[in-house]
Design a protein around this motif. Structure first.
Motif, PDB file in Angstrom:
ATOM      1  N   LYS A 168      -6.151 -10.018  -0.543  1.00 34.45           N
ATOM      2  CA  LYS A 168      -7.284  -9.095  -0.715  1.00 34.45           C
ATOM      3  C   LYS A 168      -7.688  -8.523   0.650  1.00 34.45           C
ATOM      4  CE  LYS A 168     -10.283  -9.223  -4.584  1.00 34.45           C
ATOM      5  NZ  LYS A 168      -9.726  -7.958  -4.843  1.00 34.45           N
ATOM      6  N   HIS A 185     -11.090   6.270  -1.283  1.00 31.21           N
ATOM      7  CA  HIS A 185     -11.607   5.616  -2.503  1.00 31.21           C
ATOM      8  C   HIS A 185     -10.865   4.299  -2.761  1.00 31.21           C
ATOM      9  CE1 HIS A 185      -8.261   8.014  -4.237  1.00 31.21           C
ATOM     10  NE2 HIS A 185      -8.149   6.967  -5.074  1.00 31.21           N
ATOM     11  N   ILE A 186      -9.605   4.243  -2.425  1.00 29.36           N
ATOM     12  CA  ILE A 186      -8.850   2.991  -2.635  1.00 29.36           C
ATOM     13  C   ILE A 186      -9.377   1.924  -1.679  1.00 29.36           C
ATOM     14  CG2 ILE A 186      -6.575   1.900  -2.469  1.00 29.36           C
ATOM     15  CD1 ILE A 186      -5.299   4.525  -3.290  1.00 29.36           C
ATOM     16  N   ASP A 188     -12.378   1.910  -0.219  1.00 32.10           N
ATOM     17  CA  ASP A 188     -13.753   1.538  -0.578  1.00 32.10           C
ATOM     18  C   ASP A 188     -13.753   0.519  -1.692  1.00 32.10           C
ATOM     19  OD1 ASP A 188     -14.662   3.157   1.357  1.00 32.10           O
ATOM     20  OD2 ASP A 188     -15.181   4.860   0.037  1.00 32.10           O
ATOM     21  N   ALA A 189     -12.815   0.738  -2.629  1.00 32.54           N
ATOM     22  CA  ALA A 189     -12.757  -0.173  -3.779  1.00 32.54           C
ATOM     23  C   ALA A 189     -12.077  -1.484  -3.387  1.00 32.54           C
ATOM     24  CB  ALA A 189     -11.994   0.484  -4.908  1.00 32.54           C
ATOM     25  N   LYS A 190     -11.565  -1.530  -2.157  1.00 39.63           N
ATOM     26  CA  LYS A 190     -10.817  -2.703  -1.668  1.00 39.63           C
ATOM     27  C   LYS A 190      -9.761  -3.096  -2.681  1.00 39.63           C
ATOM     28  CE  LYS A 190     -13.724  -4.049   1.875  1.00 39.63           C
ATOM     29  NZ  LYS A 190     -14.275  -4.944   2.777  1.00 39.63           N
ATOM     30  N   ASP A 191      -9.145  -2.065  -3.244  1.00 34.84           N
ATOM     31  CA  ASP A 191      -8.154  -2.280  -4.291  1.00 34.84           C
ATOM     32  C   ASP A 191      -6.788  -2.499  -3.635  1.00 34.84           C
ATOM     33  OD1 ASP A 191      -6.424  -2.159  -6.384  1.00 34.84           O
ATOM     34  OD2 ASP A 191      -7.392  -0.442  -7.367  1.00 34.84           O
ATOM     35  N   ASP A 192      -6.438  -3.781  -3.469  1.00 33.76           N
ATOM     36  CA  ASP A 192      -5.214  -4.112  -2.721  1.00 33.76           C
ATOM     37  C   ASP A 192      -3.966  -3.580  -3.410  1.00 33.76           C
ATOM     38  OD1 ASP A 192      -6.995  -5.872  -1.326  1.00 33.76           O
ATOM     39  OD2 ASP A 192      -6.819  -7.052  -3.185  1.00 33.76           O
ATOM     40  N   GLU A 193      -3.943  -3.751  -4.721  1.00 31.32           N
ATOM     41  CA  GLU A 193      -2.755  -3.319  -5.472  1.00 31.32           C
ATOM     42  C   GLU A 193      -2.510  -1.827  -5.270  1.00 31.32           C
ATOM     43  OE1 GLU A 193      -0.513  -4.918  -7.432  1.00 31.32           O
ATOM     44  OE2 GLU A 193      -1.398  -6.774  -6.630  1.00 31.32           O
ATOM     45  N   ALA A 194      -3.617  -1.085  -5.452  1.00 33.08           N
ATOM     46  CA  ALA A 194      -3.519   0.375  -5.307  1.00 33.08           C
ATOM     47  C   ALA A 194      -3.103   0.744  -3.889  1.00 33.08           C
ATOM     48  CB  ALA A 194      -4.863   1.020  -5.641  1.00 33.08           C
ATOM     49  N   ALA A 195      -3.685   0.037  -2.907  1.00 40.04           N
ATOM     50  CA  ALA A 195      -3.364   0.327  -1.503  1.00 40.04           C
ATOM     51  C   ALA A 195      -1.888   0.093  -1.239  1.00 40.04           C
ATOM     52  CB  ALA A 195      -4.213  -0.534  -0.579  1.00 40.04           C
ATOM     53  N   SER A 197       0.645  -0.026  -3.456  1.00 40.78           N
ATOM     54  CA  SER A 197       1.568   0.904  -4.116  1.00 40.78           C
ATOM     55  C   SER A 197       1.489   2.292  -3.488  1.00 40.78           C
ATOM     56  CB  SER A 197       1.350   0.951  -5.627  1.00 40.78           C
ATOM     57  OG  SER A 197       0.057   1.380  -5.879  1.00 40.78           O
TER      58      SER A 197
END
Ligand code: ADP
Length: 758
Positions: A168, A185-186, A188-195, A197
């Protein structure tokens, strides 16, 4: 059974015990506990409070308003808290306030009301102040460290990403966003998966990247460094290492991303330029070897010498040696040249100029003496200190030997030239005289400086200068030998005749490099000639009268003989005619002799008139025809031209040329005369025969007086060698020119020109 009294006593003891216990707890509480009355004055402070407040005597603060302890800056906080407590509420504040002894301390203060028993009236306030100085320090230290860390992260040129043990995202810096261009936005969302990919879409080999990430998360003890190739050409070096606690607990993964595109480009460039350099060096080596140039480099600190193979060979060292030092250069130099060679090395260093030295060495291999020319340059480090001396050396032994030989031959030449009585001189290709032998200086009494400064013409007789320059320049331009008679002023002021001759020296391509000239004194010959001329003049004058008289008497006798027609005297006819012809010859010779002396004294007067040259040629040829029937003479009139000239003299020229044509073509009987125009302004008369012809070497000289080509024919062809000289002088005096084209045994064509009168 215990009595009531006893029970009461026990209860009293118990209560007493509780009160003691409370007091002990109160007194030893780690906080500073104060009792403040409704007027805000201090009425009690526990013992430990005294201690942490660094108070020796409670009397110092008893009955003092509590607010006064806090200082001006905190008074509003304190007043507010007292006020709140007096209203039955609990208040809290934190403030920095020094102890009684001035030690600054942070306090966390809780202020609570104390109500009158069973009422809501607050009669006292209790304050509990906790010393939080340590906590505050730790907190501020933490904040400081955090700020440092953030600053460090942000100031880093590398992208930094911190993820926890499960991948994370914990933190990242701006450079990370810049490299990966991950949308905000990725992040900010701390979206590891999205980051992750999103990141893989940018890579040339995404699968490799994912595998590596997974592998490392599964093996948290390993670190990794690898290179990521982006689709846009960017090259990023990724460094990953696990963040472990001291107890081995695995906290997080730290990734750094360094954009090394420029570095890689520079590396590639460097590799390419190294390759080019290697090529250039190879070419340089080939060139230096081909040019027989040895290269060298001296490391000034270690004194190590790096020599090319050729340089080692030049010195006579083994080509494989790699241990050569400065000393190995120096010791081979001949002792008499050592000092000068070394001085040049020093001079180049102190004056920061090129090093250049010529010296001799004794070749190590065979002891042969060789001449060497070395040149080089110092190279300096950033601090301006000389680090190496690098350069080239060439073996100039041949050149030197040739130079020495040249000097020797030059010496010999000078010696030879100086010992000659003739004047010897040289001139450059442009005709500037640059060398004179000793005889020139002895004769003229001038120094080389005087001759060079005022010119050599100063010794030439003023009357001869103009023609001298004209003929000299004509030779320079045409490249033909210079031959000229002129007078040179001797050191006693007397002018004496000289015959000067100069021949051009040519290089391999036929270009003139210089002229070598000599001037020989012909004064005596000239004087002889003059005496001879004077004698001839005198003789011809003396002979003219008797010859004319003889001619007259012979003609008189012939006339009488013809009139009388007496057969007894007819035997006289032939001898008298013979005498007449011989006297005629003698008369012509005397006339020519007189013409010669007139020419010498410039007394050949011209009686000019305008007449048609075609008519003169025709009349003259007709006259010749009366006495000469052996040759068929044709005339071709291509133009009709009038000239302003001395008719008799021009007639004399035509007679001379035609009679010569007849005389020198005994076996042929054709003579062609043609009259043409020459350059519109001149009439050109050519007389062509098919006789014996004239050799090239004689062609120019036959116009000189007394010159006759071919001695062996002197008997065959009677003559004196004067006719052509007089003819050429007559033509020259009319502004015309005379020349000959001839081939041995094929015939000759004599051409003379005269200006046409308009
Ligand atoms: P000469 O009296 O000897 O003829 P010239 O001055 O007329 O004197 O001629 C000089 C020389 O030139 C001659 O001796 C002869 O050698 C040469 N010469 C002149 N004309 C001719 C010609 N037509 N053919 C060949 N040689 C000639």
């Amino acid at each position: 059974m215990a009595s009531n009294k006893e029970i009461d006593k026990k209860q009293e003891d118990l209560l007493q015990g509780i009160e003691n216990f409370n007091r002990i707890v109160l007194e030893n509480s780690p906080d500073c506990i104060k009792l403040i009355d409704a007027e805000g004055k201090i009425q009690y402070m526990n013992t430990n409070g005294m201690c942490i407040m660094e108070l020796d005597d409670f009397g110092q603060i008893r009955n003092k308003p509590w607010v006064e302890l806090w200082g001006e800056e905190n008074s509003h906080l304190v007043k507010e808290a007292i006020d709140k407590a007096l209203h039955g509420e609990t208040a809290q504040f934190q403030a920095l306030c020094p102890t009684a002894k001035g030690t600054p301390k942070w306090w966390d203060v809780m202020v609570s009301p104390l109500f009158q028993s069973d009422s809501k009236i607050v009669n006292n306030i209790i304050s509990v102040s906790r010393d939080i100085t340590k906590q505050k320090e730790i907190l501020s230290l933490l904040e400081y460290r955090k700020a440092l860390l953030e600053a460090h992260n942000e100031s880093s040129l590398d992208g930094i990403l911190l993820v926890d043990a499960r991948g994370k995202i914990l933190s990242y810096n701006h450079k990370f966003i810049e490299i990966w261009k991950i949308p905000q936005h990725i992040l900010d969302a701390k979206d590891d998966e999205a980051a992750l990919s999103f990141a893989t879409t940018q890579l040339v080999s995404p699968s490799q990247f994912i595998e590596k990430v997974k592998y490392l998360y599964d093996h948290p003890t390993e670190t990794s460094t690898d290179t990521l190739e982006f689709k846009d050409g960017k090259i990023v070096e990724r460094h990953g290492y696990p963040v472990m606690a001291s107890n081995g607990l695995y906290y997080a993964w730290s990734w750094t991303f360094k954009d090394i595109t420029q570095q890689k480009l520079a590396e590639n460039k460097l590799r390419q330029s190294e390759k080019n350099l290697r090529k250039t060096t190879e070419h340089f080596q080939i060139a230096t070897t081909a040019a027989e140039v040895g290269t060298w480099s001296l490391d000034l600190s270690s004194q190590a010498l790096e020599w090319s193979g050729l340089h080692k060979r030049m010195w006579g060292y083994d080509e494989n040696r790699s241990d050569l030092l400065y000393e190995d250069w120096y010791k081979v130099i001949l002792s008499e040249d050592k000092e000068a060679a070394f001085a040049e090395v020093e001079k180049a260093l102190t004056t920061k100029t090129l090093y250049q030295a010529t010296y001799r060495i004794r070749r190590v291999s065979d002891g042969e003496e060789r001449w060497i020319r070395s040149s080089g340059q110092y190279f300096y480090n950033a601090a301006g200190e000389a680090v190496t001396l690098t350069g080239v050396s060439i073996d100039i032994t041949q050149e030197k030997k040739a130079g020495i030989a040249l000097i020797e031959s030059e010496k010999r030449f000078r010696l030879l030239a100086d010992s000659m009585p003739q004047h010897v001189w040289t001139a450059d290709a442009k005709g500037n005289l640059n060398y004179f032998n000793k005889s020139v200086f002895d004769y003229s009494g001038l120094s080389i400086e005087q001759i060079l400064k005022e010119g050599w013409l100063q010794i030439v007789h003023p009357d001869d200068r103009e023609e001298n320059i004209r003929q000299w320049m004509a030779s320079i331009q045409s490249g033909k030998d210079f031959l000229f008679e002129h007078r040179f002023k001797r050191n006693d002021g007397e002018y004496r005749w000289q015959l000067s001759r100069a021949v051009p020296q040519k290089d391999a391509d036929g270009n003139i490099t210089m002229w070598v000239g000599s001037s020989t004194e012909i004064q005596k010959i000239k004087e002889e000639e003059k005496r001879k001329d004077d004698f001839l003049k005198m003789v011809s004058h003396e002979l003219k009268t008797p010859v004319t008289s003889i001619k007259g008497y012979v003609q008189f006798l012939l006339t009488i003989l013809n009139e009388k027609k007496d057969p007894s005297f007819s035997f006289l006819q032939a001898p008298l005619q013979r005498i007449e012809s011989q006297v005629g010859r003698l008369g012509r010779l005397i006339s020519e002799m007189l013409d010669l002396s007139r020419l010498d004294t410039d007394k050949l007067a011209l009686q000019k008139e305008i007449f048609c040259i075609n008519d003169l040629v025709a009349d003259t040829v007709q006259d010749i025809g009366f006495t000469n029937s052996s040759h068929d003479i044709t005339i071709q009139n291509n133009i009709n031209a009038s000239v302003n000239a001395d008719k008799n003299r021009i007639g004399q020229v035509i007679i001379n040329l035609v009679t010569n044509a007849i005389k020198y073509s005994p076996d042929k009987n054709n003579i062609n005369i043609s009259i043409n125009s020459s350059g519109n302004k001149n009439a050109s008369i050519s007389i062509k025969d098919y006789g014996i012809g004239i050799d090239k070497e004689h062609q120019l000289k036959i116009f000189e007086r007394f010159y006759r080509a071919g001695w062996q024919n002197e008997q065959t062809y009677a003559g004196f060698g004067i006719g052509l000289y007089i003819a050429s002088e007559i033509i020259k005096r009319h502004g015309g020119a005379i020349s000959v084209e001839s081939e041995k045994d094929k015939g000759s064509t004599f051409i003379f020109t005269l200006p046409i009168t308009k």
